[in-house]
Design a protein around this motif. Sequence first.
Motif, mmCIF file in Angstrom:
data_model
loop_
_atom_site.group_PDB
_atom_site.id
_atom_site.type_symbol
_atom_site.label_atom_id
_atom_site.label_comp_id
_atom_site.label_asym_id
_atom_site.label_seq_id
_atom_site.Cartn_x
_atom_site.Cartn_y
_atom_site.Cartn_z
ATOM 1 N N GLU A 166 -31.824 -8.908 -23.863
ATOM 2 C CA GLU A 166 -30.720 -9.141 -24.537
ATOM 3 C C GLU A 166 -31.035 -10.831 -25.277
ATOM 4 N N ASN A 167 -32.051 -11.670 -24.555
ATOM 5 C CA ASN A 167 -31.925 -12.976 -25.307
ATOM 6 C C ASN A 167 -33.255 -13.269 -26.265
ATOM 7 N N ASN A 183 -33.510 -7.005 -18.247
ATOM 8 C CA ASN A 183 -32.071 -6.991 -19.219
ATOM 9 C C ASN A 183 -32.093 -8.303 -19.815
ATOM 10 N N TYR A 184 -32.016 -9.433 -19.017
ATOM 11 C CA TYR A 184 -31.844 -10.814 -19.405
ATOM 12 C C TYR A 184 -32.788 -11.027 -20.596
ATOM 13 N N ASP A 196 -32.855 -6.875 -13.423
ATOM 14 C CA ASP A 196 -31.733 -7.997 -14.217
ATOM 15 C C ASP A 196 -32.482 -8.780 -15.148
ATOM 16 N N TYR A 197 -33.821 -9.235 -14.653
ATOM 17 C CA TYR A 197 -34.652 -10.170 -15.407
ATOM 18 C C TYR A 197 -34.940 -9.592 -16.872
#
Length: 128
Positions: free
Chosen positions: A113-114, A109-110, A106-107
């Motif tokens: 995306e950013n 992916n975050y 999740d980290y």
Amino acid sequence: MKQEDELFKKIGTDNYFKVPDNYFDSVQEEIMSKLPEKEYDPSLYDSKSSIWLKVKPWVYMAAMFAGIALMFEVFNNLSGGQGKNEINIVEAQPECDAGMEEDLNDYYNYMLENSMMDDYSMYQYLKD
């Protein structure tokens, strides 16, 4: 194809548009003789104006680039500056133990995306 053949039979295939004999041999001389003579005016070509005529395109180009740089600076200040999209990694990074692989995904992916990286650059970064 059949319609074209019928039309050719009715109308014929002769070309009725013709050019007079030796037309292209003398057309240039005829056109040049009809043009008015251009007189030389020395006041148009004095040394001061010729220097400006040589420098003018460069001055205009420099003014254009200065205007573009100023425009980018104004838009950057109106949008809040560079700090708007920065991510504080220390605050964004979750606590990762050995068994928290899902949180780690999740980290990543975050961050993907950013960030301003594409997938391949992110892969190379994580690989190293």
